[in-house]
Scaffold this motif. Structure first.
Motif, PDB file in Angstrom:
ATOM      1  N   ILE A  17       0.810  -1.219   0.000  1.00  0.00           N
ATOM      2  CA  ILE A  17       0.000   0.000   0.000  1.00  0.00           C
ATOM      3  C   ILE A  17       0.845   1.272   0.000  1.00  0.00           C
ATOM      4  O   ILE A  17       0.307   2.367   0.088  1.00  0.00           O
ATOM      5  CB  ILE A  17      -0.994   0.044   1.183  1.00  0.00           C
ATOM      6  CG1 ILE A  17      -0.278   0.163   2.515  1.00  0.00           C
ATOM      7  CG2 ILE A  17      -1.936  -1.117   1.134  1.00  0.00           C
ATOM      8  CD1 ILE A  17      -1.208   0.465   3.676  1.00  0.00           C
ATOM      9  N   LEU A  46      -4.711  -7.559  -1.089  1.00  0.00           N
ATOM     10  CA  LEU A  46      -3.880  -6.520  -1.698  1.00  0.00           C
ATOM     11  C   LEU A  46      -3.031  -7.081  -2.836  1.00  0.00           C
ATOM     12  O   LEU A  46      -2.858  -6.434  -3.866  1.00  0.00           O
ATOM     13  CB  LEU A  46      -2.987  -5.869  -0.643  1.00  0.00           C
ATOM     14  CG  LEU A  46      -3.698  -4.912   0.304  1.00  0.00           C
ATOM     15  CD1 LEU A  46      -2.795  -4.569   1.478  1.00  0.00           C
ATOM     16  CD2 LEU A  46      -4.124  -3.659  -0.426  1.00  0.00           C
ATOM     17  N   LEU A  61      -7.864   1.989   2.390  1.00  0.00           N
ATOM     18  CA  LEU A  61      -6.537   1.722   2.929  1.00  0.00           C
ATOM     19  C   LEU A  61      -5.994   2.892   3.746  1.00  0.00           C
ATOM     20  O   LEU A  61      -5.175   2.690   4.647  1.00  0.00           O
ATOM     21  CB  LEU A  61      -5.567   1.390   1.796  1.00  0.00           C
ATOM     22  CG  LEU A  61      -5.796   0.045   1.127  1.00  0.00           C
ATOM     23  CD1 LEU A  61      -4.942  -0.065  -0.131  1.00  0.00           C
ATOM     24  CD2 LEU A  61      -5.504  -1.094   2.074  1.00  0.00           C
TER      25      LEU A  61
END
Length: 68
Positions: A17, A46, A61
């Motif tokens: 992320i 993810l 996120l």
């Protein structure tokens, strides 16, 4: 539960992320609230979405990011 394993999963999730950033993005305090299954599921989801995250996914996120 092994905290070291949670730490490894956290690092993997952070890489997914980070959006190109190299600094830590997830608040490590969340580890006490997330189970191993939660972390594994988050990482796997993810991994499936890398490169095709929607704006909605990115917004979701954001809640896990650590701000100083």
């Amino acid at each position: 539960m092994n905290e070291e394993t949670k730490e490894i999963l956290l690092l993997q999730i952070e890489k997914l992320i980070a959006y190109g950033s190299t600094e830590s993005t997830i608040n490590p305090d969340l580890l006490q609230y997330l189970s191993m299954n939660d972390l594994i599921s988050m990482r796997n989801n993810l991994m499936e979405k890398v490169g095709r995250l929607s704006d909605e996914d990115k917004k979701w996120l954001e809640q896990f990011k650590k701000y100083e």
